[in-house]
Every structure is written in C-alpha cells, then in structure tokens.
Design an enzyme around this catalytic site. Sequence first.
Site, PDB file in Angstrom:
ATOM      1  N   ARG A   1      -9.414 -10.465  27.872  1.00 21.31           N
ATOM      2  CA  ARG A   1      -8.103 -10.644  27.316  1.00 21.31           C
ATOM      3  C   ARG A   1      -8.535  -8.704  26.704  1.00 21.31           C
ATOM      4  O   ARG A   1      -7.892  -8.010  26.897  1.00 21.31           O
ATOM      5  CB  ARG A   1      -7.309 -11.292  26.602  1.00 21.31           C
ATOM      6  CG  ARG A   1      -6.425 -11.391  26.618  1.00 21.31           C
ATOM      7  CD  ARG A   1      -5.485 -12.252  25.679  1.00 21.31           C
ATOM      8  NE  ARG A   1      -5.379 -13.610  26.255  1.00 21.31           N
ATOM      9  CZ  ARG A   1      -4.845 -14.348  26.080  1.00 21.31           C
ATOM     10  NH1 ARG A   1      -4.993 -14.773  25.245  1.00 21.31           N
ATOM     11  NH2 ARG A   1      -4.612 -15.881  27.076  1.00 21.31           N
TER      12      ARG A   1
ATOM     13  N   PHE B   1     -22.956  -7.692  35.616  1.00 21.63           N
ATOM     14  CA  PHE B   1     -24.281  -8.927  34.900  1.00 21.63           C
ATOM     15  C   PHE B   1     -22.321  -9.361  34.519  1.00 21.63           C
ATOM     16  O   PHE B   1     -21.861 -10.697  33.899  1.00 21.63           O
ATOM     17  CB  PHE B   1     -24.543  -9.230  33.693  1.00 21.63           C
ATOM     18  CG  PHE B   1     -25.326  -8.407  33.520  1.00 21.63           C
ATOM     19  CD1 PHE B   1     -26.885  -7.871  33.688  1.00 21.63           C
ATOM     20  CD2 PHE B   1     -25.185  -6.858  32.853  1.00 21.63           C
ATOM     21  CE1 PHE B   1     -27.665  -7.612  33.841  1.00 21.63           C
ATOM     22  CE2 PHE B   1     -26.201  -6.214  32.765  1.00 21.63           C
ATOM     23  CZ  PHE B   1     -27.843  -6.894  33.669  1.00 21.63           C
TER      24      PHE B   1
ATOM     25  N   ASP C   1     -24.043  -8.501  40.198  1.00 19.79           N
ATOM     26  CA  ASP C   1     -24.714 -10.147  39.609  1.00 19.79           C
ATOM     27  C   ASP C   1     -25.693  -9.994  40.561  1.00 19.79           C
ATOM     28  O   ASP C   1     -25.714  -9.898  41.756  1.00 19.79           O
ATOM     29  CB  ASP C   1     -24.227 -11.180  39.366  1.00 19.79           C
ATOM     30  CG  ASP C   1     -25.089 -11.737  38.099  1.00 19.79           C
ATOM     31  OD1 ASP C   1     -23.958 -12.408  37.725  1.00 19.79           O
ATOM     32  OD2 ASP C   1     -25.739 -12.519  38.546  1.00 19.79           O
TER      33      ASP C   1
ATOM     34  N   ALA D   1     -28.975  -5.226  38.316  1.00 24.68           N
ATOM     35  CA  ALA D   1     -27.939  -3.973  37.609  1.00 24.68           C
ATOM     36  C   ALA D   1     -28.799  -3.161  37.144  1.00 24.68           C
ATOM     37  O   ALA D   1     -27.764  -2.083  36.993  1.00 24.68           O
ATOM     38  CB  ALA D   1     -27.322  -5.002  36.354  1.00 24.68           C
TER      39      ALA D   1
ATOM     40  N   CYS E   1     -25.563 -11.183  23.654  1.00 26.37           N
ATOM     41  CA  CYS E   1     -25.562 -13.135  22.914  1.00 26.37           C
ATOM     42  C   CYS E   1     -26.807 -13.194  22.544  1.00 26.37           C
ATOM     43  O   CYS E   1     -27.278 -14.972  22.560  1.00 26.37           O
ATOM     44  CB  CYS E   1     -24.764 -13.574  24.255  1.00 26.37           C
ATOM     45  SG  CYS E   1     -25.718 -14.183  26.085  1.00 26.37           S
TER      46      CYS E   1
END
Length: 390
Positions: free
Chosen positions: A207, A222, A244, A271, A331
């Site tokens: 969002r 990705f 990807d 990528a 991450c």
Amino acid sequence: MGGLVVKPRARIFHGHDWVYGTEVKKVFGDPQPGDVISLKDFKDRPLGSAIYNPASQIVARRFSRRKQALDADFFRRRLERAQAYREKIGMVQAPFVYRVVWSESDGLPGVVVDRYGDQWTFQTSTLGMDRCKNGLIEALIDLFQPAVIVERNEGAGRAAEGMEPVTHVHRGEPRREQLWFDGVALTADPAGGQKTGLYIDQLDNYRSVAACAEGRRVLDCFTNQGGFALHCAKAGASEVTGVDVSGPALEAARENAAAAGLTVSFEEHNAFDKLKHAQAAGEQYDLIVLDPPSFTRSRANLGEALRGYKEIHLRALKMLEPGGILASFSCSHHVDRATYMQMLIDASVDAKRGLRLRATLGQRADHPVIPGIPESDYLHGLIVEVIPAW
Ligand code: SAH
C-alpha cells in the site's frame, strides 16, 4: 527438573529471552535436548522456564517467567493472547490473512502460525516446541476449528536444532487459493512444494509503495508473485515490469495479474543481470522496488551481503532521475537499520544522486517487535526520492 545458571551480564538480564552457550555458568540436573528447564541467576534466583537444546548456539529460550509445562492448556492460553492482539490491531478481518503467532514475540519460541483464510499453517523450529506440537495442534483446533492445518517444517533453522524437514497435513484438504488485498489477488498455497510465497510481512508495504506509483514506470525486482508490481499497476502506474529468478513464482504472478485484470510484464531474470542490462540499454524507470531475499544466513558473510545490496542499489539509483523513487527492503536478521541506511548512503554517493527520505517502513504489525530482542526487528524498508544534488 534440570536447568542452567546464567552468567551475570547475559542478555537475559537486559530484556532478551535467549541464553547463548557462552552465557552459561553451570548446568545442573541432567537436562536432555528438547527438555523444559529452569533458569537461575548466579545468586540462585529463578528466572523462569525455558526450552533447552545444547546442539544450538542458543542453548535456552525462555518462554515463561514461571514454572511452566508445555501442555495443550499452555498453548491455548498463549494462542488466545496472540489472537487477541491481532484482533486489537485490526488484522482479524477479510481476507483473514495474518501471522497469528510469531515465535518469541508471542511467548512461543520457534513457533510460527500463519492464517490464510480458513487454512492455517504452523512451524515448530525449536526442538522443545517440536516435541510438544500435538498440544499446539489440539489448542488450534479447540480455539479456531481451522478447515485445514498444515505443518510446514522446512526452515533452515530446523537443521541448527538437529531436526529433519517435515511437511504434513494434520487436518482437512489444503488447496491453492487466491486471496484479495485492495483489489489485487495473491496466491496462498499452504501445502505447495515451495514456500507459499505470500509474504505476509510485506502486505502493508504494498500500500505504501503503491501510493507513490500513479503515472510512473515501475520496475519491481525480486517480485516473487508480484506483490509490489500488481499493487502499483492497480494504483495507476503507466507501465510495470516485475523480475524474479523463479519460474513458478512468476507463473503465480501472471495468474494473479489475470485474475485482477492487471497488465504487468513479468520477466524471468537474475535481478543483478537485469539491472546491469537495463542500465546499459538506457531503460527508464520512475519507481524501482528492490526486495531481495536475505543475502546472509550468518554474521560471518555480512560484508559480502552488504556488497550485494550496494551493487543493486547503485545500479537502481543510476537509472533514476530527480523525482524518481526507490523503495528498498532488507529482510536480513543480521543487517540493522543503521547499517542498511549507511549502505544506501554509500550507493547514492557513488551514483551521484541526492536522496530525500520519504518513508521508513517495517514488517507488518502481526510480526510484533520486542524491543529487548533486536532480532525481532528484521524487516527494514526505505522509500527515498532522488533529488538534484544541491
Ligand atoms: N517482493 C516479494 C518478495 C520477495 S522474496 C513480495 O512482496 O512478495 C525474494 C524473491 O527473490 C524470491 O521470489 C526469489 O525467487 C527471488 N530471487 C532470489 N534471488 C534472485 C535473483 N538473483 N534475481 C531475481 N530474483 C531472485
């Protein structure tokens, strides 16, 4: 009951729930791997109950400040609390996709429970919790009556605890299903051969990024099954490309696009190569998303991981003109926010681009951060705008 005496100054005295092997002063009784043990400080004061596994670097993980057994009643109480929190923060609503339990953040170290509508999955990546998973399953059924329960114990963490991978359907018949978020379909595949690929932790960030996408040429690197790309297309991007390396992920992405009637060009590439070639070919984008997998499994290869991050950021920034936007995510549990930001600054200096920080993002609130457990704050997102250097 056996247990451990913890050395002074160990992290458990500073808000953490883990005990590393190097923090153990003494082992008492004869605790076996996977046992519930008691923890004590060096003055013999009790610190609570933990699960024990000397095969792991983290030899004990505390799950209660009291004496506590891992029975179905315990799991019922923990699950109730976890679910009540998700209700409070507004997660328990259509399409009912959220992380119900997230390990230490919910007082259940190693236990992860995800909900995809009426299909639920769980992981028990610590030996202590894995042994007691029947209690967990019983509590899940009692409280929530899920149509489907699938055990997805394939994670890398399992090997560190000396356990084999397991995928097992405990209840119902799992099915592949498209679920809808803001008019975009994403696919949950609770028992699929691969990871479901629905990244719950990113759902709110779609969002935030889509809010910048109107009228822009978007490159989503990705992309997996197209989360960012599809939301940008829905929000009125003029052109969207998703890249990807995984064929099956892109197949799901194309199905998702078709279901929502959205046009995105999904390309199967590495990528790193895509960015290199796009830059050489003079391709133009106004919004680039970088959401790579964790490049590091351990602190040891942190330097290498940061070089990988920097390379893609440098290439992406070089392709953006003033006004262009980069949305970037890390991450990796081993890369903290400050290090990540410094990498981006270094890339911007090399790319000769000024940056303005538009937003700082993190994991969705159903993956709660515990301030005393820095490892629980793992998803770092930045939206930056390229500005002309002053
Ligand atoms: N943005 C996605 C999640 C990305 S997960 C979402 O919100 O759903 C990381 C993805 O990177 C995976 O889909 C994996 O297949 C892909 N990947 C890993 N290495 C890659 C590489 N070198 N080039 C392109 N994709 C890669």
